[in-house]
Enzyme design. Sequence first.
Site, PDB file in Angstrom:
ATOM      1  N   ASP A  11     -23.310 -38.594  10.948  1.00 41.25           N
ATOM      2  CA  ASP A  11     -23.927 -38.315   9.641  1.00 41.25           C
ATOM      3  C   ASP A  11     -24.754 -37.041   9.800  1.00 41.25           C
ATOM      4  O   ASP A  11     -25.023 -36.593  10.921  1.00 41.25           O
ATOM      5  CB  ASP A  11     -24.827 -39.496   9.231  1.00 41.25           C
ATOM      6  CG  ASP A  11     -25.570 -39.240   7.921  1.00 41.25           C
ATOM      7  OD1 ASP A  11     -24.956 -38.708   6.979  1.00 41.25           O
ATOM      8  OD2 ASP A  11     -26.772 -39.559   7.840  1.00 41.25           O
ATOM      9  N   SER A  12     -25.208 -36.489   8.671  1.00 37.25           N
ATOM     10  CA  SER A  12     -26.117 -35.341   8.723  1.00 37.25           C
ATOM     11  C   SER A  12     -27.426 -35.719   9.402  1.00 37.25           C
ATOM     12  O   SER A  12     -28.213 -34.840   9.738  1.00 37.25           O
ATOM     13  CB  SER A  12     -26.420 -34.853   7.311  1.00 37.25           C
ATOM     14  OG  SER A  12     -27.091 -35.869   6.585  1.00 37.25           O
ATOM     15  N   TYR A  43     -27.568 -31.906   4.606  1.00 40.91           N
ATOM     16  CA  TYR A  43     -26.331 -31.170   4.330  1.00 40.91           C
ATOM     17  C   TYR A  43     -26.241 -30.819   2.838  1.00 40.91           C
ATOM     18  O   TYR A  43     -25.513 -29.912   2.456  1.00 40.91           O
ATOM     19  CB  TYR A  43     -25.114 -32.037   4.674  1.00 40.91           C
ATOM     20  CG  TYR A  43     -24.720 -32.108   6.138  1.00 40.91           C
ATOM     21  CD1 TYR A  43     -25.409 -31.421   7.127  1.00 40.91           C
ATOM     22  CD2 TYR A  43     -23.620 -32.874   6.527  1.00 40.91           C
ATOM     23  CE1 TYR A  43     -25.017 -31.502   8.459  1.00 40.91           C
ATOM     24  CE2 TYR A  43     -23.215 -32.957   7.852  1.00 40.91           C
ATOM     25  CZ  TYR A  43     -23.921 -32.277   8.815  1.00 40.91           C
ATOM     26  OH  TYR A  43     -23.525 -32.355  10.131  1.00 40.91           O
ATOM     27  N   GLY A  44     -26.943 -31.592   2.013  1.00 40.68           N
ATOM     28  CA  GLY A  44     -26.774 -31.514   0.553  1.00 40.68           C
ATOM     29  C   GLY A  44     -26.969 -30.127  -0.033  1.00 40.68           C
ATOM     30  O   GLY A  44     -26.387 -29.809  -1.060  1.00 40.68           O
ATOM     31  N   CYS A  74     -21.189 -40.239   6.015  1.00 42.02           N
ATOM     32  CA  CYS A  74     -21.948 -39.288   5.207  1.00 42.02           C
ATOM     33  C   CYS A  74     -21.108 -38.952   3.982  1.00 42.02           C
ATOM     34  O   CYS A  74     -19.992 -38.427   4.125  1.00 42.02           O
ATOM     35  CB  CYS A  74     -22.208 -38.031   6.044  1.00 42.02           C
ATOM     36  SG  CYS A  74     -23.069 -36.727   5.150  1.00 42.02           S
ATOM     37  N   ASN A  75     -21.619 -39.262   2.806  1.00 39.83           N
ATOM     38  CA  ASN A  75     -20.869 -38.965   1.577  1.00 39.83           C
ATOM     39  C   ASN A  75     -20.701 -37.471   1.389  1.00 39.83           C
ATOM     40  O   ASN A  75     -19.667 -36.998   0.909  1.00 39.83           O
ATOM     41  CB  ASN A  75     -21.591 -39.553   0.368  1.00 39.83           C
ATOM     42  CG  ASN A  75     -21.545 -41.063   0.346  1.00 39.83           C
ATOM     43  OD1 ASN A  75     -20.631 -41.648  -0.206  1.00 39.83           O
ATOM     44  ND2 ASN A  75     -22.523 -41.704   0.980  1.00 39.83           N
ATOM     45  N   THR A  76     -21.731 -36.704   1.766  1.00 40.25           N
ATOM     46  CA  THR A  76     -21.708 -35.259   1.554  1.00 40.25           C
ATOM     47  C   THR A  76     -20.664 -34.608   2.463  1.00 40.25           C
ATOM     48  O   THR A  76     -19.880 -33.758   2.011  1.00 40.25           O
ATOM     49  CB  THR A  76     -23.114 -34.680   1.797  1.00 40.25           C
ATOM     50  OG1 THR A  76     -24.036 -35.433   1.004  1.00 40.25           O
ATOM     51  CG2 THR A  76     -23.197 -33.218   1.404  1.00 40.25           C
ATOM     52  N   GLU A 152     -35.488 -38.893   6.756  1.00 43.43           N
ATOM     53  CA  GLU A 152     -35.500 -38.225   8.072  1.00 43.43           C
ATOM     54  C   GLU A 152     -36.916 -38.184   8.651  1.00 43.43           C
ATOM     55  O   GLU A 152     -37.097 -38.195   9.859  1.00 43.43           O
ATOM     56  CB  GLU A 152     -34.946 -36.796   7.952  1.00 43.43           C
ATOM     57  CG  GLU A 152     -33.446 -36.720   7.725  1.00 43.43           C
ATOM     58  CD  GLU A 152     -32.621 -37.184   8.917  1.00 43.43           C
ATOM     59  OE1 GLU A 152     -32.929 -36.775  10.047  1.00 43.43           O
ATOM     60  OE2 GLU A 152     -31.677 -37.977   8.707  1.00 43.43           O
ATOM     61  N   CYS A 184     -25.349 -42.171  -1.095  1.00 39.79           N
ATOM     62  CA  CYS A 184     -25.738 -41.389   0.085  1.00 39.79           C
ATOM     63  C   CYS A 184     -26.169 -42.411   1.121  1.00 39.79           C
ATOM     64  O   CYS A 184     -26.898 -43.360   0.798  1.00 39.79           O
ATOM     65  CB  CYS A 184     -26.897 -40.457  -0.263  1.00 39.79           C
ATOM     66  SG  CYS A 184     -27.708 -39.731   1.180  1.00 39.79           S
ATOM     67  N   THR A 185     -25.717 -42.229   2.371  1.00 37.01           N
ATOM     68  CA  THR A 185     -25.952 -43.277   3.369  1.00 37.01           C
ATOM     69  C   THR A 185     -27.409 -43.359   3.819  1.00 37.01           C
ATOM     70  O   THR A 185     -27.807 -44.331   4.470  1.00 37.01           O
ATOM     71  CB  THR A 185     -25.033 -43.065   4.592  1.00 37.01           C
ATOM     72  OG1 THR A 185     -25.251 -41.744   5.124  1.00 37.01           O
ATOM     73  CG2 THR A 185     -23.573 -43.223   4.215  1.00 37.01           C
ATOM     74  N   HIS A 186     -28.217 -42.365   3.465  1.00 37.86           N
ATOM     75  CA  HIS A 186     -29.655 -42.478   3.764  1.00 37.86           C
ATOM     76  C   HIS A 186     -30.341 -43.491   2.829  1.00 37.86           C
ATOM     77  O   HIS A 186     -31.359 -44.078   3.193  1.00 37.86           O
ATOM     78  CB  HIS A 186     -30.355 -41.124   3.587  1.00 37.86           C
ATOM     79  CG  HIS A 186     -30.188 -40.179   4.746  1.00 37.86           C
ATOM     80  ND1 HIS A 186     -29.002 -39.545   5.031  1.00 37.86           N
ATOM     81  CD2 HIS A 186     -31.080 -39.749   5.686  1.00 37.86           C
ATOM     82  CE1 HIS A 186     -29.163 -38.765   6.095  1.00 37.86           C
ATOM     83  NE2 HIS A 186     -30.413 -38.871   6.507  1.00 37.86           N
TER      84      HIS A 186
HETATM   85  N1  DGL Z   1     -26.329 -39.306   4.482  1.00 38.96           N
HETATM   86  C1  DGL Z   1     -25.808 -38.154   3.809  1.00 38.96           C
HETATM   87  C2  DGL Z   1     -24.891 -38.576   2.666  1.00 38.96           C
HETATM   88  O1  DGL Z   1     -24.412 -39.687   2.667  1.00 38.96           O
HETATM   89  C3  DGL Z   1     -26.928 -37.241   3.419  1.00 38.96           C
HETATM   90  C4  DGL Z   1     -26.473 -35.871   3.077  1.00 38.96           C
HETATM   91  C5  DGL Z   1     -27.475 -34.775   3.296  1.00 38.96           C
HETATM   92  O2  DGL Z   1     -27.874 -34.562   4.432  1.00 38.96           O
HETATM   93  O3  DGL Z   1     -27.841 -34.113   2.311  1.00 38.96           O
HETATM   94  O4  DGL Z   1     -24.568 -37.818   1.787  1.00 38.96           O
END
Ligand code: DGL
Length: 264
Positions: A11-12, A43-44, A74-76, A152, A184-186
């Site tokens: 993930d990011s 990452y967004g 990570c969805n992004t 984070e 978003c997985t966060h």
């Molecule tokens: N956990 C990432 C997701 O699912 C976060 C993306 C990011 O870092 O912006 O999109």
Amino acid sequence: MHKVNPIGVFDSGVGGLSVLHEIRRALPAEDLLYVADSGHAPYGDKSQQFIEERSIAISQFLVSRNAKAIVVACNTATGAAIATLRSRFSVPIIAMEPAVKPATANTQSGVIGVLATSRTLVSDNFVQLFARYGGNVQIVGQACPGLVEQVEAGDLSGHKTRLLLERYIAPLLEQKVDIIVLGCTHYPFLAPLIKELAGPKVTVIDSAAAVARELCRRLEVDQLLASQARMGTECFWTSGELGNAQPLVSQLWQAEIRLSRFES
Ligand code: DGL
């Protein structure tokens, strides 16, 4: 490829640990490798090219550690890089998909909300999901800048996190959503606060368990499931500051872990 090889997950940052929890629950015998790219989160707000390069570098590392499958938790990164990853790597690559399908099937009010990063909401994958399931249901997408940074930083319920969430949930409540999809997985780590702010009439769902089931199915089809007679292990890497990340990953994983530095 052997059944005893590990599964790679990235993930990011630390958000993908919400997916790793479900993978561990579904697959207790598997060895799991997890890379948190916290040194480059979020990452967004990065370009597609940047996210692709990071996703390739991390996947290369996981494959060099003999990963038999990779979960893009990570969805992004899914939105920005999944096609590239699948064209570059021969191992199965499992992607995230926000839980829009079950939400549209179960809504009573006919309106669902999706909390996600700005980049996820404009990705082709999401636009297609929107078109496929948005026919009879109104789907309200809400971008949530700043939330990944709060997770984070380990701030899951503090003042700033609460203020941001109030701002992002209010428009959804105004539109009378009865289901909020965490895209978003966060965000599953913020679920207690999201549920409190959304109130008892709103259901909050995410897709971590569905992704773990899809991983299971894929490993079964490819005859790559580890033998059930053993306990799997976990190894963790971060590109972020070890001193900050060590306690945070332990907190979110709910066990004392040893974290190594990921350089790339
Ligand atoms: N956990 C990432 C997701 O699912 C976060 C993306 C990011 O870092 O912006 O999109």
